[in-house]
Design an enzyme around this catalytic site. Sequence first.
Site, PDB file in Angstrom:
ATOM      1  N   GLU A 195       0.835  -1.203   0.000  1.00 43.60           N
ATOM      2  CA  GLU A 195       0.000   0.000   0.000  1.00 43.60           C
ATOM      3  C   GLU A 195       0.869   1.252   0.000  1.00 43.60           C
ATOM      4  O   GLU A 195       0.596   2.228  -0.699  1.00 43.60           O
ATOM      5  CB  GLU A 195      -0.928  -0.029   1.216  1.00 43.60           C
ATOM      6  CG  GLU A 195      -1.849   1.174   1.327  1.00 43.60           C
ATOM      7  CD  GLU A 195      -1.397   2.146   2.390  1.00 43.60           C
ATOM      8  OE1 GLU A 195      -1.593   3.363   2.205  1.00 43.60           O
ATOM      9  OE2 GLU A 195      -0.846   1.698   3.405  1.00 43.60           O
ATOM     10  N   ASP A 222       0.657   3.741  -3.187  1.00 43.39           N
ATOM     11  CA  ASP A 222       0.256   5.130  -2.984  1.00 43.39           C
ATOM     12  C   ASP A 222       1.123   6.064  -3.833  1.00 43.39           C
ATOM     13  O   ASP A 222       0.633   6.996  -4.479  1.00 43.39           O
ATOM     14  CB  ASP A 222       0.374   5.475  -1.500  1.00 43.39           C
ATOM     15  CG  ASP A 222       0.075   6.940  -1.219  1.00 43.39           C
ATOM     16  OD1 ASP A 222      -1.052   7.368  -1.472  1.00 43.39           O
ATOM     17  OD2 ASP A 222       0.979   7.649  -0.735  1.00 43.39           O
ATOM     18  N   ASP A 265      -6.880   1.265   1.007  1.00 43.05           N
ATOM     19  CA  ASP A 265      -5.538   0.708   1.202  1.00 43.05           C
ATOM     20  C   ASP A 265      -5.288  -0.484   0.287  1.00 43.05           C
ATOM     21  O   ASP A 265      -4.204  -0.621  -0.294  1.00 43.05           O
ATOM     22  CB  ASP A 265      -5.361   0.270   2.666  1.00 43.05           C
ATOM     23  CG  ASP A 265      -5.182   1.450   3.614  1.00 43.05           C
ATOM     24  OD1 ASP A 265      -5.032   2.588   3.138  1.00 43.05           O
ATOM     25  OD2 ASP A 265      -5.196   1.221   4.842  1.00 43.05           O
ATOM     26  N   GLU A 312      -4.653   0.543  -3.314  1.00 44.80           N
ATOM     27  CA  GLU A 312      -3.277   1.001  -3.498  1.00 44.80           C
ATOM     28  C   GLU A 312      -2.293  -0.163  -3.442  1.00 44.80           C
ATOM     29  O   GLU A 312      -1.296  -0.180  -4.176  1.00 44.80           O
ATOM     30  CB  GLU A 312      -2.929   2.049  -2.443  1.00 44.80           C
ATOM     31  CG  GLU A 312      -3.668   3.366  -2.656  1.00 44.80           C
ATOM     32  CD  GLU A 312      -3.399   4.387  -1.578  1.00 44.80           C
ATOM     33  OE1 GLU A 312      -3.619   5.586  -1.827  1.00 44.80           O
ATOM     34  OE2 GLU A 312      -2.984   4.002  -0.463  1.00 44.80           O
TER      35      GLU A 312
END
Length: 238
Positions: free
Chosen positions: A59, A63, A131, A134
């Site tokens: 994650e 991101d 989350d 990502e």
Amino acid sequence: MEPHRGHILSSLGKPGELDPAARAFLVALTGGALASDALWREALTHGSLGEPRDYQRLEFLGDRVLGLSIADWLFADAAASEGKLSQRLNALVSRETCAEVARALDVGAHIRLGKQARDDGGVHSDNILGDVMEALIGALFVERGFDAARDFVRRAWAVPMASGAGQRKHPKAALQEWAAGNRRKPPVYTLVTREGPDHAAKFTVAVSVNGVGESTARGSSKQEAETAAASEFMKTFA
């Protein structure tokens, strides 16, 4: 879409292996065969299972890949100023938008959650859905590189991008400007309550402007609740 009980149980899979339904979903989602079950299993695994590896590291990576992919996409609009680009970028990579994309793709049906987290509604949590979305981008980057990850983001984010997400001023910024324009002190945000476990928390936030009034709203994160409260205030008082 609520996953079938049998699928919930089978989705945990054998150690190191993906559930066949999850594998088929990911192959269709990413447009290619998966090289590593372990990588993608990690991307779908929530910490509530207590396994050695969960989605947090992927994650973190995803991101950054998402941010660069969206920034690259937005940069093509040569007429937009840096401020407008930043405004749109922030909206398109927000937790709320990531969760919205995850729901549209039915990612929630394949998230590997512990029983308590699932019973508490974790599969519907913006935080968890965002989350995992990502983390899947991070896994795609690790396995196939940036171009594949960027192309996936452009497909998955086509609706939020086309809808103009971020083109309007963020509710908190709009309220801040409204207060200043009306010679009022800046808005004050107060956390009223925080309920539920960490993976399915609900926050209630109040926002007030001295001499004008107060509005409250709820959200699955403090930021989401503050945004909703600012929006509600503008509808009521502005």
